[in-house]
Design a protein around this motif. Structure first.
Motif, PDB file in Angstrom:
ATOM      1  N   PRO A 222       0.787  -1.242   0.000  1.00  0.00           N
ATOM      2  CA  PRO A 222       0.000   0.000   0.000  1.00  0.00           C
ATOM      3  C   PRO A 222       0.818   1.291   0.000  1.00  0.00           C
ATOM      4  N   GLU A 223       2.134   1.203  -0.156  1.00  0.00           N
ATOM      5  CA  GLU A 223       2.979   2.394  -0.024  1.00  0.00           C
ATOM      6  C   GLU A 223       2.606   3.485  -1.032  1.00  0.00           C
ATOM      7  N   SER A 224       2.350   3.096  -2.279  1.00  0.00           N
ATOM      8  CA  SER A 224       2.015   4.106  -3.286  1.00  0.00           C
ATOM      9  C   SER A 224       0.650   4.731  -3.009  1.00  0.00           C
ATOM     10  N   LEU A 225      -0.258   3.965  -2.430  1.00  0.00           N
ATOM     11  CA  LEU A 225      -1.560   4.517  -2.059  1.00  0.00           C
ATOM     12  C   LEU A 225      -1.394   5.537  -0.930  1.00  0.00           C
ATOM     13  N   GLN A 226      -0.566   5.208   0.056  1.00  0.00           N
ATOM     14  CA  GLN A 226      -0.326   6.140   1.152  1.00  0.00           C
ATOM     15  C   GLN A 226       0.213   7.470   0.621  1.00  0.00           C
ATOM     16  N   ALA A 227       1.151   7.381  -0.298  1.00  0.00           N
ATOM     17  CA  ALA A 227       1.736   8.593  -0.880  1.00  0.00           C
ATOM     18  C   ALA A 227       0.698   9.363  -1.695  1.00  0.00           C
ATOM     19  N   ALA A 228      -0.131   8.643  -2.450  1.00  0.00           N
ATOM     20  CA  ALA A 228      -1.127   9.289  -3.310  1.00  0.00           C
ATOM     21  C   ALA A 228      -2.191  10.015  -2.488  1.00  0.00           C
ATOM     22  N   VAL A 229      -2.586   9.432  -1.362  1.00  0.00           N
ATOM     23  CA  VAL A 229      -3.594  10.072  -0.504  1.00  0.00           C
ATOM     24  C   VAL A 229      -3.075  11.412   0.008  1.00  0.00           C
ATOM     25  N   VAL A 230      -1.828  11.421   0.447  1.00  0.00           N
ATOM     26  CA  VAL A 230      -1.227  12.665   0.947  1.00  0.00           C
ATOM     27  C   VAL A 230      -1.044  13.664  -0.195  1.00  0.00           C
ATOM     28  N   GLU A 231      -0.548  13.181  -1.334  1.00  0.00           N
ATOM     29  CA  GLU A 231      -0.297  14.058  -2.482  1.00  0.00           C
ATOM     30  C   GLU A 231      -1.569  14.748  -2.975  1.00  0.00           C
ATOM     31  N   HIS A 232      -2.653  13.994  -3.044  1.00  0.00           N
ATOM     32  CA  HIS A 232      -3.908  14.540  -3.563  1.00  0.00           C
ATOM     33  C   HIS A 232      -4.777  15.165  -2.474  1.00  0.00           C
ATOM     34  N   GLN A 233      -4.262  15.160  -1.234  1.00  0.00           N
ATOM     35  CA  GLN A 233      -5.015  15.677  -0.093  1.00  0.00           C
ATOM     36  C   GLN A 233      -6.409  15.049  -0.044  1.00  0.00           C
ATOM     37  N   ALA A 234      -6.430  13.740  -0.212  1.00  0.00           N
ATOM     38  CA  ALA A 234      -7.682  12.986  -0.220  1.00  0.00           C
ATOM     39  C   ALA A 234      -8.160  12.732   1.205  1.00  0.00           C
ATOM     40  N   ASP A 235      -9.418  12.381   1.325  1.00  0.00           N
ATOM     41  CA  ASP A 235      -9.980  12.071   2.642  1.00  0.00           C
ATOM     42  C   ASP A 235      -9.588  10.673   3.099  1.00  0.00           C
ATOM     43  N   LEU A 236      -9.395   9.784   2.158  1.00  0.00           N
ATOM     44  CA  LEU A 236      -8.962   8.425   2.488  1.00  0.00           C
ATOM     45  C   LEU A 236      -8.530   7.698   1.231  1.00  0.00           C
ATOM     46  N   GLY A 237      -7.899   6.548   1.431  1.00  0.00           N
ATOM     47  CA  GLY A 237      -7.523   5.673   0.328  1.00  0.00           C
ATOM     48  C   GLY A 237      -8.073   4.287   0.566  1.00  0.00           C
ATOM     49  N   ILE A 238      -8.365   3.579  -0.523  1.00  0.00           N
ATOM     50  CA  ILE A 238      -8.894   2.215  -0.455  1.00  0.00           C
ATOM     51  C   ILE A 238      -8.046   1.336  -1.364  1.00  0.00           C
ATOM     52  N   ALA A 239      -7.486   0.260  -0.814  1.00  0.00           N
ATOM     53  CA  ALA A 239      -6.658  -0.661  -1.602  1.00  0.00           C
ATOM     54  C   ALA A 239      -7.282  -2.052  -1.614  1.00  0.00           C
ATOM     55  N   PHE A 240      -7.455  -2.595  -2.814  1.00  0.00           N
ATOM     56  CA  PHE A 240      -7.924  -3.970  -2.977  1.00  0.00           C
ATOM     57  C   PHE A 240      -6.741  -4.896  -3.226  1.00  0.00           C
ATOM     58  N   ASP A 241      -6.975  -6.192  -3.117  1.00  0.00           N
ATOM     59  CA  ASP A 241      -5.986  -7.139  -3.629  1.00  0.00           C
ATOM     60  C   ASP A 241      -6.435  -7.572  -5.017  1.00  0.00           C
ATOM     61  N   GLY A 242      -5.732  -8.538  -5.616  1.00  0.00           N
ATOM     62  CA  GLY A 242      -5.951  -8.888  -7.013  1.00  0.00           C
ATOM     63  C   GLY A 242      -7.355  -9.308  -7.365  1.00  0.00           C
ATOM     64  N   ASP A 243      -8.049  -9.987  -6.437  1.00  0.00           N
ATOM     65  CA  ASP A 243      -9.417 -10.419  -6.750  1.00  0.00           C
ATOM     66  C   ASP A 243     -10.456  -9.668  -5.927  1.00  0.00           C
ATOM     67  N   ALA A 244     -10.000  -8.625  -5.200  1.00  0.00           N
ATOM     68  CA  ALA A 244     -10.891  -7.701  -4.483  1.00  0.00           C
ATOM     69  C   ALA A 244     -11.769  -8.369  -3.441  1.00  0.00           C
ATOM     70  N   ASP A 245     -11.210  -9.352  -2.738  1.00  0.00           N
ATOM     71  CA  ASP A 245     -11.926  -9.847  -1.560  1.00  0.00           C
ATOM     72  C   ASP A 245     -11.255  -9.363  -0.271  1.00  0.00           C
ATOM     73  N   ARG A 246     -10.143  -8.614  -0.408  1.00  0.00           N
ATOM     74  CA  ARG A 246      -9.469  -8.017   0.748  1.00  0.00           C
ATOM     75  C   ARG A 246      -9.368  -6.513   0.549  1.00  0.00           C
ATOM     76  N   VAL A 247      -9.409  -5.786   1.654  1.00  0.00           N
ATOM     77  CA  VAL A 247      -9.307  -4.334   1.576  1.00  0.00           C
ATOM     78  C   VAL A 247      -8.465  -3.793   2.727  1.00  0.00           C
ATOM     79  N   ILE A 248      -7.614  -2.828   2.404  1.00  0.00           N
ATOM     80  CA  ILE A 248      -6.860  -2.061   3.394  1.00  0.00           C
ATOM     81  C   ILE A 248      -7.165  -0.590   3.133  1.00  0.00           C
ATOM     82  N   LEU A 249      -7.370   0.170   4.195  1.00  0.00           N
ATOM     83  CA  LEU A 249      -7.672   1.593   4.049  1.00  0.00           C
ATOM     84  C   LEU A 249      -6.479   2.444   4.476  1.00  0.00           C
TER      85      LEU A 249
END
Length: 444
Positions: A222-249
């Motif tokens: 999730p490192e690139s998601l963490q960076a993207a959330v900060v860069e875009h000043q987003a409210d949150l980020g959502i990361a799926f795995d390859g088949d989208a049955d797992r999620v990390i925020l």
């Protein structure tokens, strides 16, 4: 012999049993069993996959085997695993098949089945398939062959289903969300769900090429998601795995919110307090303490969503999951669903009018150190009296403020030594000391 593991059949593509030849025979075997078990003349199987290149080959082989057995196949194309579970029920199919290796790299693949209820296939059904695989492919009647058709509106059907789990009187209009699709099965439907609910969506890793699935992205990276959330000043980020049955925020500060955090939010911050939560042996002790304070029972199942599901069904509960982000909400879906789990957290955010980091402000994971001890030959560490005594001493040392978990890997000659507690220096030293003791006794 059984070809099925705890979550279907999985391995490296091109290496038995993940080969075109085996997939053809597996399709035929599953089709024969299905025809015996169903009253339909030509049963329907729905089949979906993630975007791995090898998935197209396995799909063709499986559908050929199923058609040869007299079964109709409805092809859904690349879609999340939970979408196949849902569409198996929605299309009144007799069986669902997913071609995916989830969070594994592109060179792996797997095949798993869903019952007509969109749940894990019963063991007795798998046993019948195993028995049928020992037989040759024999086509009795050419007139009874099945055929395959493509379901063009499958993504739209699933998007609407996901949206239906979010309260109709709420919206996401005020939220900016970065969605990491892991270059996987949710590359299209994932961003669409949140966008259609009103959020401003920035999609990343949403251009699968069959080889880049989970590669430096998604819930396992999730490192690139963490960076993207900060860069875009987003409210949150959502990361799926390859088949989208797992999620990390990821919260607005770039901090990871894992499966334990999600269970904490759904159990203690939602307006609807659950009757109980099923975690696993790997669930952080902080979750146990927080749920105890909130008077929400916690049961620890063995590691694996199959066992979480079993615990939920045995107790009549609906919410459970693993730190990895495999979250089950059985009042919404029959299986772990990353998009739906994320929507339940977003529901709490909107309902409470709080940012993600505010929902977990009072929840701090205890320091956790895991050491994997690789062995030449596996043994039971508790069978060695000296080791058992060391484990007991460590547990006594941590009593009330930490815990110890020693377990054998189910897939490789590794013993996992996990120590958790309120002092990082202490648990680090203890974990390495116990790992050294396991190594010493293995070499003795």
């Amino acid at each position: 012999m059984s070809y099925f593991g705890t979550d279907g059949i999985r391995g490296k593509f091109g290496v038995f049993p993940i080969t075109p030849e085996f997939a053809l025979k597996l399709g035929f075997a599953a089709g024969k069993v299905l025809k015996r078990r169903t009253k339909r003349n030509k049963p329907i199987v729905v089949m979906g996959k993630d975007p791995r290149l090898s998935g197209y080959i396995l799909e063709a082989a499986l559908q050929s085997g199923l058609n040869a057995a007299g079964v109709y196949v409805h092809l859904l194309g690349p879609l999340p695993t939970p979408a196949i579970a849902h569409l198996t029920r929605a299309l009144h199919a007799s069986l669902g098949i997913v071609i995916s290796a989830s969070h594994n790299p592109y060179h792996d693949n797997g095949i798993k089945f869903f019952s007509s209820e969109g749940k894990k296939l019963p063991d007795e059904f798998q046993d019948e398939i195993n028995a049928e695989l020992e037989k040759d492919i024999v086509i009795d009647d050419i007139a009874s062959l099945g055929k395959s058709v493509r379901v063009d509106d499958a993504p739209g059907r699933y998007i609407e289903f996901c949206k239906s789990t979010f309260p109709y009187h709420y919206d996401l209009n005020n939220l900016k969300i970065v969605v990491d699709c892991a270059n996987g099965a949710a590359y299209n439907v994932g961003p669409a769900v949140f966008r259609e609910l009103g959020a401003k969506v920035i999609a990343i890793h949403n251009e699968p090429n069959g080889l880049n699935i989970n590669q430096g992205c998604g819930s396992t990276h999730p490192e690139s998601l963490q960076a993207a959330v900060v860069e875009h000043q987003a409210d949150l980020g959502i990361a799926f795995d390859g088949d989208a049955d797992r999620v990390i925020l990821v919260d607005q500060n770039g901090k990871l919110i894992d499966g334990d955090h999600i269970l904490y939010i759904l159990a203690t911050q939602s307006a609807n307090k659950p009757a109980g939560i099923v975690g696993t042996l790997m669930s952080n002790m902080a979750l146990e303490l927080a749920l105890e304070k909130a008077e929400v029972p916690l049961i620890r199942a063995k590691v694996g969503d199959r066992y979480v599901l079993q615990g939920l069904e045995e107790n009549g509960w609906v919410i459970g999951g693993e730190p990895s982000g495999h979250i089950l909400t059985l009042d919404k879906s029959t299986t772990g669903d990353a998009i739906i789990a994320a929507l339940q957290v977003l529901t709490v955010m909107v309902e409470q009018k709080k940012a993600l980091h505010e929902l977990v402000a009072d929840f701090k994971l205890l320091p956790n150190v895991l050491v994997n001890v690789r062995l030449d030959a596996m043994f039971d560490p508790y069978s060695v009296p000296a080791l058992a005594a060391e484990f007991a001493n460590a547990e006594a040392q941590l009593k009330g403020r930490g815990r110890l978990l020693i377990r054998k890997s189910g897939t490789e000659p590794v013993i996992r030594v996990m120590v958790e507690g309120d002092n990082l220096q202490e648990v680090t030293a203890l974990a390495h000391a116990l790992a050294d003791a396991v190594r010493a006794n293995a070499a003795a």
